[in-house]
Scaffold this active site. Structure first.
Site, PDB file in Angstrom:
ATOM      1  N   TYR A 134      -4.439  -3.448   5.180  1.00 30.93           N
ATOM      2  CA  TYR A 134      -4.313  -2.115   4.602  1.00 30.93           C
ATOM      3  C   TYR A 134      -4.243  -2.274   3.092  1.00 30.93           C
ATOM      4  O   TYR A 134      -3.256  -2.780   2.554  1.00 30.93           O
ATOM      5  CB  TYR A 134      -3.059  -1.443   5.175  1.00 30.93           C
ATOM      6  N   LYS A 162      -8.045  -0.975   6.615  1.00 28.75           N
ATOM      7  CA  LYS A 162      -7.967   0.403   6.126  1.00 28.75           C
ATOM      8  C   LYS A 162      -7.962   0.315   4.608  1.00 28.75           C
ATOM      9  O   LYS A 162      -7.035  -0.241   4.009  1.00 28.75           O
ATOM     10  CB  LYS A 162      -6.701   1.100   6.606  1.00 28.75           C
ATOM     11  N   ILE A 206      -8.913   7.217   8.460  1.00 26.56           N
ATOM     12  CA  ILE A 206      -7.514   7.627   8.627  1.00 26.56           C
ATOM     13  C   ILE A 206      -7.187   8.549   7.471  1.00 26.56           C
ATOM     14  O   ILE A 206      -7.187   8.138   6.310  1.00 26.56           O
ATOM     15  CB  ILE A 206      -6.555   6.430   8.651  1.00 26.56           C
TER      16      ILE A 206
END
Length: 296
Positions: A134, A162, A206
């Site tokens: 992330y 992400k 997301i």
């Protein structure tokens, strides 16, 4: 394992008037997102992970998995400052039935790329649940370089990244890695780059802004998958305009939650020390009135 694809919302964590976790309100938000066709990403930036205790993060994940009841996948954020605590949280969360976990880079500590590689390898080695990197350097101070992601992609339990760096250049660097292999995916973080990511091989996204407008968010990927690029572009344009209008006022997670609160008061306020002035609040209320969406 089956690849994880689609649209996820970085769901807010509702609090009552005493700033305690409101489990009922959280369940209703999960239901709302499932009604729009969106998966759940819990205890992330928009879920105020930075303001939650260890036990609360586990409880949020438990509630989300139970509320989703297998209808949509649930991903959970487990990133902590230390490798030790990230593993500890991951071991508790993976017992709950989440599909995968993600971990931001350690914050406060200025990490070298070698330290980031060691950190993520240790986390991935320690967990049975799949792990996403992330990348959110504006908040952590540490950036995952594309070459670092390329190295970590070889780990059998690291399945993607992400990317929330906020730039197309950053996203494109990770997408290049993903296109070259079938075991590493990119989930788009910036709400303005969702369609760009899908066009260039992203597995999904997301979104924090999807808390406010879950239907418009879902329409971007649904139209794209159906081959209706015009509809996908129109939905992305609406979503990007909302992002620009709302985020102009400051800290995005707090503004997203405040906009949602105007439509659904039970989600409560962000935990202190976040404050929103009366002047900003009035403008956020107008944006919410024009954009907040209910679902079936």
């Amino acid at each position: 394992m089956t690849r994880i694809k689609g649209t996820f919302v970085a769901i807010v964590t509702p609090f009552d008037k005493n700033e305690a976790l409101d489990a009922g309100a959280l369940r209703r938000q999960v239901e709302r997102q499932i009604g729009a066709g969106n998966g759940i990403f819990c205890a992330g930036t928009n879920g105020e992970f930075y303001a939650l205790s260890f036990a609360e993060k586990v409880e949020v994940a438990r509630i989300c998995v139970e509320a989703a009841a297998g209808r949509q996948p649930v991903l959970a954020h487990i990133g902590e400052i230390s490798t030790h605590q990230t593993i500890a949280l991951g071991r508790e969360v993976q017992k709950l039935g989440v599909k995968a976990v993600s971990a931001i880079t350690p914050s406060f500590i200025a990490c070298s790329q070698d330290e980031l590689i060691d950190h993520y390898r240790k986390v991935a080695d320690a967990l049975s649940v799949p792990v996403y990197l992330y990348n959110i350097p504006a908040r952590t101070g540490n950036t995952i370089a594309p070459e670092t992601a390329r190295i970590l992609a070889d780990h059998p339990n690291i399945i993607g990244i992400k990317d929330s760096a906020g730039s197309q250049e950053s996203l494109d660097g990770f997408l290049e890695i993903a296109r070259a292999r079938d075991d590493f995916d990119v989930l788009v973080g910036p709400d303005s780059l969702i369609l760009h990511g899908l066009k260039n091989g992203a597995a999904g996204n997301i979104s924090g802004l999807g808390n406010v407008s879950p239907v418009t968010l879902n329409a971007i990927s649904t139209a794209f998958e159906a081959g209706d690029l015009a509809a996908a572009e129109a939905a992305q344009t609406r979503f990007s305009a909302l992002r620009k209008d709302l985020y102009a006022f400051g800290f995005p997670p707090a503004l997203v939650k405040r906009a949602l609160r105007h439509a659904m008061p039970e989600v409560g306020a962000s935990r202190a020390p976040v404050l929103i002035s009366a002047e900003v609040d009035a403008q956020v209320a107008a944006i919410s009135a024009a954009n907040a969406e209910a679902t079936a």
